[in-house]
Design an enzyme around this catalytic site. Structure first.
Site, PDB file in Angstrom:
ATOM      1  N   LYS A   1       0.849  -1.195   0.000  1.00  0.00           N
ATOM      2  CA  LYS A   1       0.000   0.000   0.000  1.00  0.00           C
ATOM      3  C   LYS A   1       0.882   1.241   0.000  1.00  0.00           C
ATOM      4  O   LYS A   1       1.814   1.358   0.787  1.00  0.00           O
ATOM      5  CB  LYS A   1      -0.900  -0.011   1.233  1.00  0.00           C
ATOM      6  CG  LYS A   1      -2.094   0.921   1.151  1.00  0.00           C
ATOM      7  CD  LYS A   1      -3.086   0.640   2.272  1.00  0.00           C
ATOM      8  CE  LYS A   1      -4.348   1.476   2.116  1.00  0.00           C
ATOM      9  NZ  LYS A   1      -5.346   1.169   3.150  1.00  0.00           N
TER      10      LYS A   1
ATOM     11  N   GLU B   1     -19.557  -4.889  10.840  1.00  0.00           N
ATOM     12  CA  GLU B   1     -20.483  -4.034  11.582  1.00  0.00           C
ATOM     13  C   GLU B   1     -21.574  -4.822  12.289  1.00  0.00           C
ATOM     14  O   GLU B   1     -21.988  -4.483  13.406  1.00  0.00           O
ATOM     15  CB  GLU B   1     -21.117  -3.015  10.623  1.00  0.00           C
ATOM     16  CG  GLU B   1     -20.154  -1.990  10.074  1.00  0.00           C
ATOM     17  CD  GLU B   1     -19.433  -2.442   8.817  1.00  0.00           C
ATOM     18  OE1 GLU B   1     -18.627  -1.660   8.278  1.00  0.00           O
ATOM     19  OE2 GLU B   1     -19.664  -3.583   8.373  1.00  0.00           O
TER      20      GLU B   1
ATOM     21  N   ARG C   1     -25.377  -1.090   7.692  1.00  0.00           N
ATOM     22  CA  ARG C   1     -25.051  -2.501   7.497  1.00  0.00           C
ATOM     23  C   ARG C   1     -25.402  -3.343   8.722  1.00  0.00           C
ATOM     24  O   ARG C   1     -25.372  -4.569   8.662  1.00  0.00           O
ATOM     25  CB  ARG C   1     -23.554  -2.626   7.176  1.00  0.00           C
ATOM     26  CG  ARG C   1     -23.181  -1.934   5.874  1.00  0.00           C
ATOM     27  CD  ARG C   1     -21.696  -1.598   5.809  1.00  0.00           C
ATOM     28  NE  ARG C   1     -20.830  -2.754   5.753  1.00  0.00           N
ATOM     29  CZ  ARG C   1     -20.404  -3.339   4.621  1.00  0.00           C
ATOM     30  NH1 ARG C   1     -20.811  -2.871   3.454  1.00  0.00           N
ATOM     31  NH2 ARG C   1     -19.600  -4.369   4.659  1.00  0.00           N
TER      32      ARG C   1
END
Length: 633
Positions: free
Chosen positions: A280, A367, A395
Site C-alpha cells: 500500500k 459491523e 449494514r
C-alpha cells in the site's frame, strides 16, 4: 506516454513488460502529483498500479467484468479507461467520482463504496452469464480487509459450492483503512510466508499420476498422502477447502508473476482465488511507511514532505471530542468499553486503545458482529460505546433492531459522520440514520448543537441505564464554543429554546441550528419574530414543548440534514396529526428523495436548497392568517 490521451485499455495489448513498467511509473507520478492538489485515496491506488495494468492487459474490459471491492483502489482503472482528463475534478462537485460509477464509464460494471460486496455481485454476474450462455470472465478484486466482512465469507461459501467459473483477486496489503485484525488476517499472514503452493501441488499430482493403478486401495492411499503433504506444505487450506483453486502468493508488483498466474487462472475450471501481495502506498515514501492508515485517504498534501495541507482548526474534531470524553469517563467507570468495526483511526480511538487496551475491541470490517457483540457485553453489565459511521450503521440495521433494541441492551451508539460528508459522495452520506432508527422501540436518539453540548450528551449516554441510546454527530470540527468544566446530564427528551419568537417556530438540531438562527435574525429585520428551538432529542421528542407550540397555533418549519422521508419532520407531522391538529401549518426541509452525489458540503446544501435564504422563504410562505384554535394540554 500522455496519460490524458488514453481512450481505452486496448493499447496495453501490444506493450512489452519494460514498457508496462515505464507506464506504471508514469501513473504513480501522475497520481502523486494530482492527488496532492485534490486529495483522495492515494495509498490504495499506488499499491495496485501493476495489478490493474496486468488485469487490463490480460482481459478485455468491459466484456470481462472487473468488480472493485470498496472502490478506493479504482483510480488506475479510471485512468486506463479514458478518464485522465477529468482527474483534476476528482471528488469535486459535478466532477469525477472517487469510486466506480456506472454512469461514468461502461468499464465500471459494479458500484462500490462499502466493502465486502464484490464477491456476491460477482456470483450474481457469473450466474447470469451461465444462464445466458455467454463466455466472459468475472473478476472481483477484494482486499484482505474486506475479506473479513461477513458478506464476503457468505459469498465465498456459495461460490465454492456452486463451482462457478470466476477469478477472485485477493489484493493483500495487510491493511484496510487501519491495520487489519482477526483470525483471517493471521491466516493470510501464514500464507504469505508459505511460498507458492499451486506449483508444488501440481508436481505432487504429476508424481502420483505416474504410480501404476494397482487397485483402489493404493489409489486411495496416494490421495491421502497427497492431502497430508498439502497440509504440511501450506499453513492453512482455507480457500481450497471452500472449493477454490488457490494460486499464490504472488508478488503484485511483478508483471512476470502476475501474467503467469493470470494465464493459469484463465485455463482453470471453477472458482480460482489468486492471492496477490501488494505494498500500500508503493512509490511514495510517506504512504509506503504509513502503519496506521493515515495515507489511506487524505486531503491535499505537499509532495516533497508529505505534510498535509490543512487549515489550523480552532475547535476539536467531533470524533476526537466524543472519543476523548468517553475515554475521560472510562477512567471513573471500568464498565465502559469501546468497540469499532475497523475504524480506530477515523473514530479517534487510538488514545482509548492506548490507555485501556483490554477494553478496546477492533473487530475488523464486521459491523453486524460489532453491534451484536455490544449487545452481549451490555447484557453482562458493561457499558459499550459502539463507534460507527452513519453510513456503516446501515449494514447493522437488523442487529440494532433484533439484538440491541429488542433486548433493551444498554449500548451507546456513537453515530459519526452524520449528515452530508462531501467528497466521498452518495455511498458515504450519513443521511438515512434518523429514518431507519426513529421507529425502533426503546431507542433514544439525539444530536448536539455544538461540542460543549456534545460532551454533556456523551456523559448523558454513559449515565443512562434504561436501554440503548445513540448520538449522531457530524464530520469535521466543532464550532469553537466555550467548554464547561463540569460534565452534566441532560434530561432525556428535553428541547431548549435558543431564540424566542411569537410568529413562527423553527425546530432543528445539530449542524442546521446556525443556519436557522441566522435566518431568524434576518427575518427579525423584516418584522417577523421567529422562535428557534434546539430539538436535540429526535426521539423521544419534547412532547410538553411540542404541545405548547401547537397550542399557540404557530406555523412550524422543521429542518434536518437527513432524508425527509420518515425523518424528524415526519415525526412532527405524526405528532400533530395524533393530537388532531390537522390544520397546523407545518413545512419540512431536508434531504430530498434521491442519492446525493459528491462535492463540498456547501455546494451540496446549495444544490438541495438547504440554505438560509430558503429557510427565510419557507417561513414567509408559512405565514397565512391564524384561523384555528389551539388544543388543551
Amino acid at each position: 506516454m500522455d496519460l490524458l490521451s488514453i481512450q481505452d485499455p486496448s493499447f496495453l495489448k501490444k506493450m512489452s513488460i519494460e514498457q508496462l513498467e515505464e507506464l506504471g511509473e508514469e501513473i504513480r507520478n501522475f497520481l502523486i502529483t494530482s492527488l496532492s492538489a485534490s486529495g483522495g485515496h492515494i495509498g490504495p491506488n499506488l499499491g495496485v498500479v501493476e495489478l490493474t495494468i496486468a488485469l487490463h492487459k490480460e482481459f478485455d474490459s468491459p466484456k470481462d467484468k472487473f468488480l472493485w471491492d470498496v472502490g478506493h483502489q479504482s483510480y488506475v482503472h479510471k485512468l486506463l479507461t479514458g478518464r485522465g482528463k477529468e482527474f483534476e475534478t476528482l471528488r469535486q462537485y459535478k466532477g469525477l467520482c472517487g469510486f466506480p460509477k456506472r454512469s461514468e464509464s461502461e468499464h465500471d460494471v459494479w458500484e462500490t463504496g462499502h466493502s465486502s460486496t464484490s464477491l456476491s455481485g460477482a456470483m450474481g454476474m457469473a450466474a447470469a452469464r451461465d444462464i445466458k450462455g455467454t463466455k466472459e470472465y468475472i473478476i472481483p478484486i477484494i482486499g484482505d480487509g474486506a475479506l473479513t466482512g461477513g458478506m464476503a465469507l457468505e459469498a465465498l461459501n456459495h461460490i465454492g459450492d456452486e463451482k462457478k467459473d470466476m477469478i477472485v483477486i485477493l489484493n493483500d496489503n495487510e491493511m484496510s483503512i487501519a491495520p487489519n485484525v482477526g483470525a483471517i488476517h493471521s491466516m493470510l499472514g501464514r500464507l504469505r510466508t508459505a511460498g507458492k503452493y499451486q506449483w508444488v501441488k501440481d508436481e505432487l499430482e504429476y508424481l502420483f499420476k505416474r504410480i501404476p493403478a494397482v487397485g483402489g486401495k493404493l489409489a486411495a492411499t496416494a490421495e491421502r498422502i497427497k492431502d497430508s503433504l498439502k497440509y504440511m506444505l501450506v499453513s492453512g487450506m482455507f480457500f481450497e477447502e471452500l472449493g477454490f483453486t488457490y494460486l499464490g502468493p504472488v508478488d503484485g508488483h511483478s508483471y512476470h508473476e502476475l501474467f503467469e498466474n493470470l494465464q493459469y487462472a484463465k485455463k482453470t475450471k471453477g472458482p480460482v482465488l489468486l492471492h496477490v501481495i501488494t505494498k500500500k502506498g508503493k512509490g511514495y515514501k510517506p504512504a509506503e511507511t504509513d502503519t496506521i492508515g493515515t495515507w489511506h485517504g487524505t486531503g491535499p498534501y505537499k509532495i516533497n514532505t508529505g505534510d498535509f495541507v490543512k487549515p489550523k482548526a480552532a475547535a476539536p474534531s467531533w470524533s476526537g471530542l466524543v472519543s476523548g470524553t468517553v475515554q475521560e469517563l472510562a477512567r471513573e467507570d471500568d464498565r465502559i468499553v469501546a468497540i469499532t468495526p475497523a475504524m480506530p483511526v477515523g473514530s479517534k480511538l487510538e488514545g482509548f486503545a492506548k490507555e485501556f487496551p483490554e477494553r478496546m475491541f477492533d473487530v475488523g470490517i464486521a459491523e453486524q458482529h460489532a453491534a451484536t457483540m455490544a449487545a452481549g457485553m451490555a447484557l453482562q453489565g458493561m457499558k459499550p460505546f459502539l463507534a460507527i459511521y452513519s453510513t456503516f450503521l446501515q449494514r447493522a440495521y437488523d442487529q440494532v433492531v433484533h439484538d440491541i433494541c429488542r433486548q433493551n441492551a444498554n449500548v451507546f451508539i456513537g453515530i459519526d459522520r452524520a449528515g452530508l460528508v462531501g467528497a466521498d459522495g452518495e455511498t458515504h452520506q450519513g443521511v438515512f440514520d434518523i429514518a431507519f432508527l426513529r421507529h425502533i422501540p426503546n431507542l433514544v436518539l439525539m444530536m448536539p448543537k455544538d461540542e460543549n453540548e456534545g460532551r454533556h450528551m456523551v456523559n448523558t449516554a454513559l449515565a443512562y441505564e434504561e436501554g440503548p441510546i445513540a448520538m449522531r454527530f457530524p464530520r469535521g470540527n466543532g464550532l469553537g464554543v466555550k467548554m464547561d468544566k463540569e460534565l452534566k446530564t441532560i434530561p432525556i427528551g428535553t428541547w431548549e429554546v435558543l431564540r424566542p419568537g411569537k410568529d413562527a417556530v423553527i425546530l432543528t438540531f445539530g449542524t442546521t441550528i446556525e443556519m436557522a438562527l441566522e435566518a431568524a435574525e434576518e427575518l427579525q429585520k423584516e418584522g417577523l419574530s421567529v422562535r428557534v428551538v434546539n430539538a436535540r432529542f429526535i426521539k423521544p421528542i419534547d412532547k410538553q414543548m411540542m404541545k405548547a407550540i401547537l397550542n399557540e397555533g404557530l406555523p412550524i418549519l422543521t429542518i434536518e440534514e437527513a432524508v425527509l422521508e420518515g425523518g424528524f419532520g415526519s415525526t412532527i407531522l405524526e405528532f400533530a396529526h395524533d393530537l388532531g391538529m390537522y390544520h397546523t401549518p407545518i413545512d419540512r426541509m431536508g434531504i430530498p428523495d434521491r442519492f446525493i452525489e459528491h462535492g463540498s458540503v456547501t455546494a451540496l446544501l446549495e444544490e438541495i436548497g438547504l440554505t438560509k435564504a430558503e429557510v427565510m422563504n419557507r417561513i414567509k410562505l408559512l405565514m397565512p392568517p391564524k384561523t384555528h384554535k389551539g388544543i388543551g394540554s
